[in-house]
Design a protein around this motif. Structure first.
Motif, PDB file in Angstrom:
ATOM      1  N   LEU A 233       0.829  -1.206   0.000  1.00 17.73           N
ATOM      2  CA  LEU A 233       0.000   0.000   0.000  1.00 17.73           C
ATOM      3  C   LEU A 233       0.863   1.256   0.000  1.00 17.73           C
ATOM      4  O   LEU A 233       0.567   2.227  -0.700  1.00 17.73           O
ATOM      5  CB  LEU A 233      -0.930  -0.004   1.209  1.00 17.73           C
ATOM      6  N   GLU A 234       1.947   1.229   0.771  1.00 20.42           N
ATOM      7  CA  GLU A 234       2.861   2.369   0.795  1.00 20.42           C
ATOM      8  C   GLU A 234       3.516   2.554  -0.573  1.00 20.42           C
ATOM      9  O   GLU A 234       3.650   3.670  -1.074  1.00 20.42           O
ATOM     10  CB  GLU A 234       3.939   2.134   1.859  1.00 20.42           C
ATOM     11  N   ARG A 235       3.902   1.451  -1.189  1.00 17.96           N
ATOM     12  CA  ARG A 235       4.513   1.506  -2.525  1.00 17.96           C
ATOM     13  C   ARG A 235       3.517   2.059  -3.542  1.00 17.96           C
ATOM     14  O   ARG A 235       3.870   2.854  -4.410  1.00 17.96           O
ATOM     15  CB  ARG A 235       4.968   0.108  -2.935  1.00 17.96           C
ATOM     16  N   ASP A 236       2.257   1.627  -3.442  1.00 22.60           N
ATOM     17  CA  ASP A 236       1.225   2.117  -4.353  1.00 22.60           C
ATOM     18  C   ASP A 236       1.058   3.628  -4.206  1.00 22.60           C
ATOM     19  O   ASP A 236       0.939   4.350  -5.205  1.00 22.60           O
ATOM     20  CB  ASP A 236      -0.099   1.404  -4.071  1.00 22.60           C
ATOM     21  N   THR A 237       1.088   4.111  -2.970  1.00 25.78           N
ATOM     22  CA  THR A 237       0.981   5.549  -2.725  1.00 25.78           C
ATOM     23  C   THR A 237       2.154   6.287  -3.364  1.00 25.78           C
ATOM     24  O   THR A 237       1.970   7.319  -4.015  1.00 25.78           O
ATOM     25  CB  THR A 237       0.943   5.828  -1.209  1.00 25.78           C
ATOM     26  N   LYS A 238       3.358   5.729  -3.189  1.00 19.84           N
ATOM     27  CA  LYS A 238       4.544   6.362  -3.776  1.00 19.84           C
ATOM     28  C   LYS A 238       4.475   6.345  -5.299  1.00 19.84           C
ATOM     29  O   LYS A 238       4.853   7.316  -5.957  1.00 19.84           O
ATOM     30  CB  LYS A 238       5.815   5.657  -3.295  1.00 19.84           C
TER      31      LYS A 238
ATOM     32  N   ASN B 207       1.738   6.302  -7.144  1.00 21.49           N
ATOM     33  CA  ASN B 207       0.731   7.291  -7.552  1.00 21.49           C
ATOM     34  C   ASN B 207       1.299   8.704  -7.470  1.00 21.49           C
ATOM     35  O   ASN B 207       1.075   9.524  -8.362  1.00 21.49           O
ATOM     36  CB  ASN B 207      -0.518   7.174  -6.683  1.00 21.49           C
ATOM     37  N   ASN B 208       2.052   8.985  -6.416  1.00 28.28           N
ATOM     38  CA  ASN B 208       2.682  10.297  -6.269  1.00 28.28           C
ATOM     39  C   ASN B 208       3.673  10.547  -7.399  1.00 28.28           C
ATOM     40  O   ASN B 208       3.702  11.620  -7.993  1.00 28.28           O
ATOM     41  CB  ASN B 208       3.384  10.378  -4.908  1.00 28.28           C
ATOM     42  N   LEU B 209       4.470   9.536  -7.708  1.00 21.97           N
ATOM     43  CA  LEU B 209       5.435   9.653  -8.799  1.00 21.97           C
ATOM     44  C   LEU B 209       4.730   9.858 -10.137  1.00 21.97           C
ATOM     45  O   LEU B 209       5.175  10.652 -10.964  1.00 21.97           O
ATOM     46  CB  LEU B 209       6.312   8.403  -8.845  1.00 21.97           C
ATOM     47  N   HIS B 210       3.618   9.164 -10.334  1.00 14.83           N
ATOM     48  CA  HIS B 210       2.846   9.309 -11.571  1.00 14.83           C
ATOM     49  C   HIS B 210       2.304  10.731 -11.703  1.00 14.83           C
ATOM     50  O   HIS B 210       2.376  11.333 -12.788  1.00 14.83           O
ATOM     51  CB  HIS B 210       1.716   8.285 -11.581  1.00 14.83           C
TER      52      HIS B 210
END
Length: 117
Positions: A42-47, A49-52
Protein backbone atom coordinates in the motif's frame (compact mmCIF):
# COMPACT_ATOMS: atom_id res chain seq x y z
CA UNK A 1 -0.28 -50.99 33.20
CA UNK A 2 -3.24 -48.72 33.46
CA UNK A 3 -0.97 -46.02 34.77
CA UNK A 4 1.44 -46.33 31.91
CA UNK A 5 -1.45 -46.20 29.51
CA UNK A 6 -2.76 -43.02 31.11
CA UNK A 7 0.65 -41.44 31.18
CA UNK A 8 1.10 -42.34 27.52
CA UNK A 9 -2.24 -40.72 26.64
CA UNK A 10 -1.38 -37.64 28.73
CA UNK A 11 2.00 -37.29 27.04
CA UNK A 12 0.34 -37.59 23.62
CA UNK A 13 -2.20 -34.93 24.56
CA UNK A 14 0.58 -32.66 25.78
CA UNK A 15 2.66 -33.16 22.65
CA UNK A 16 -0.46 -32.62 20.55
CA UNK A 17 -1.10 -29.39 22.48
CA UNK A 18 2.48 -28.28 21.85
CA UNK A 19 2.09 -29.00 18.14
CA UNK A 20 -1.10 -26.97 18.02
CA UNK A 21 0.58 -24.18 19.95
CA UNK A 22 3.62 -24.26 17.62
CA UNK A 23 1.39 -24.32 14.56
CA UNK A 24 -0.66 -21.41 15.92
CA UNK A 25 2.57 -19.48 16.55
CA UNK A 26 3.71 -20.12 12.98
CA UNK A 27 0.32 -19.02 11.64
CA UNK A 28 0.49 -15.84 13.74
CA UNK A 29 4.02 -15.17 12.47
CA UNK A 30 2.97 -15.67 8.83
CA UNK A 31 -0.05 -13.41 9.35
CA UNK A 32 2.22 -10.71 10.80
CA UNK A 33 4.54 -10.99 7.80
CA UNK A 34 1.55 -10.84 5.43
CA UNK A 35 0.21 -7.71 7.18
CA UNK A 36 3.63 -6.12 6.95
CA UNK A 37 3.83 -7.00 3.24
CA UNK A 38 0.36 -5.58 2.61
CA UNK A 39 1.35 -2.34 4.39
CA UNK A 40 4.49 -2.14 2.23
CA UNK A 41 2.46 -2.74 -0.96
CA UNK A 42 0.00 0.00 0.00
CA UNK A 43 2.86 2.37 0.80
CA UNK A 44 4.51 1.51 -2.52
CA UNK A 45 1.22 2.12 -4.35
CA UNK A 46 0.98 5.55 -2.73
CA UNK A 47 4.54 6.36 -3.78
CA UNK A 48 3.88 5.16 -7.33
CA UNK A 49 0.73 7.29 -7.55
CA UNK A 50 2.68 10.30 -6.27
CA UNK A 51 5.43 9.65 -8.80
CA UNK A 52 2.85 9.31 -11.57
CA UNK A 53 1.27 12.66 -10.65
CA UNK A 54 4.69 14.33 -10.58
CA UNK A 55 5.61 12.85 -13.96
CA UNK A 56 2.32 14.10 -15.44
CA UNK A 57 3.03 17.60 -14.09
CA UNK A 58 6.55 17.41 -15.50
CA UNK A 59 5.17 16.38 -18.90
CA UNK A 60 2.79 19.36 -18.90
CA UNK A 61 5.69 21.65 -17.99
CA UNK A 62 7.84 20.15 -20.76
CA UNK A 63 5.08 20.70 -23.31
CA UNK A 64 4.71 24.33 -22.21
CA UNK A 65 8.47 24.81 -22.42
CA UNK A 66 8.53 23.34 -25.92
CA UNK A 67 5.67 25.55 -27.08
CA UNK A 68 7.22 28.68 -25.56
CA UNK A 69 10.60 27.78 -27.07
CA UNK A 70 9.06 27.39 -30.51
CA UNK A 71 7.28 30.74 -30.22
CA UNK A 72 10.49 32.43 -29.07
CA UNK A 73 12.41 30.83 -31.95
CA UNK A 74 9.92 32.23 -34.48
CA UNK A 75 9.98 35.65 -32.85
CA UNK A 76 13.79 35.78 -32.91
CA UNK A 77 13.84 34.53 -36.53
CA UNK A 78 11.55 37.37 -37.61
CA UNK A 79 13.59 39.86 -35.60
CA UNK A 80 16.73 38.61 -37.37
CA UNK A 81 15.04 38.86 -40.79
CA UNK A 82 13.96 42.45 -40.07
CA UNK A 83 17.48 43.32 -38.94
CA UNK A 84 18.98 41.84 -42.13
CA UNK A 85 16.50 43.80 -44.26
CA UNK A 86 17.40 47.04 -42.45
CA UNK A 87 21.13 46.34 -42.93
CA UNK A 88 20.50 45.59 -46.61
CA UNK A 89 18.63 48.86 -47.10
CA UNK A 90 21.38 50.82 -45.31
CA UNK A 91 24.07 49.15 -47.46
CA UNK A 92 22.11 49.96 -50.66
CA UNK A 93 21.70 53.58 -49.57
CA UNK A 94 25.40 53.91 -48.68
CA UNK A 95 26.46 52.25 -51.96
CA UNK A 96 24.02 54.42 -53.91
CA UNK A 97 25.39 57.54 -52.24
CA UNK A 98 29.01 56.53 -52.86
CA UNK A 99 28.31 55.60 -56.48
CA UNK A 100 26.36 58.84 -56.94
CA UNK A 101 29.27 60.89 -55.55
CA UNK A 102 31.78 59.04 -57.76
CA UNK A 103 29.62 59.52 -60.86
CA UNK A 104 29.11 63.21 -60.04
CA UNK A 105 32.86 63.71 -59.56
CA UNK A 106 33.62 61.89 -62.77
CA UNK A 107 31.12 63.99 -64.72
CA UNK A 108 32.47 67.15 -63.18
CA UNK A 109 36.04 66.24 -64.14
CA UNK A 110 35.08 65.18 -67.62
CA UNK A 111 33.04 68.33 -68.19
CA UNK A 112 35.81 70.46 -66.71
CA UNK A 113 38.57 68.89 -68.83
CA UNK A 114 36.61 69.34 -72.06
CA UNK A 115 36.75 73.14 -71.81
CA UNK A 116 39.96 74.61 -73.24
CA UNK A 117 42.05 76.92 -71.16
Amino acid sequence: MAESRESLLNSRERSSGYQISDTQGQVDEVMGIMRNNIDKVLERDTKINNLHERSDALQVGANQFKQTGTQLKRKMWWKNVKFMIIIGVVVVIVLGTVIGIIVAQTKKKSSGSDTPN
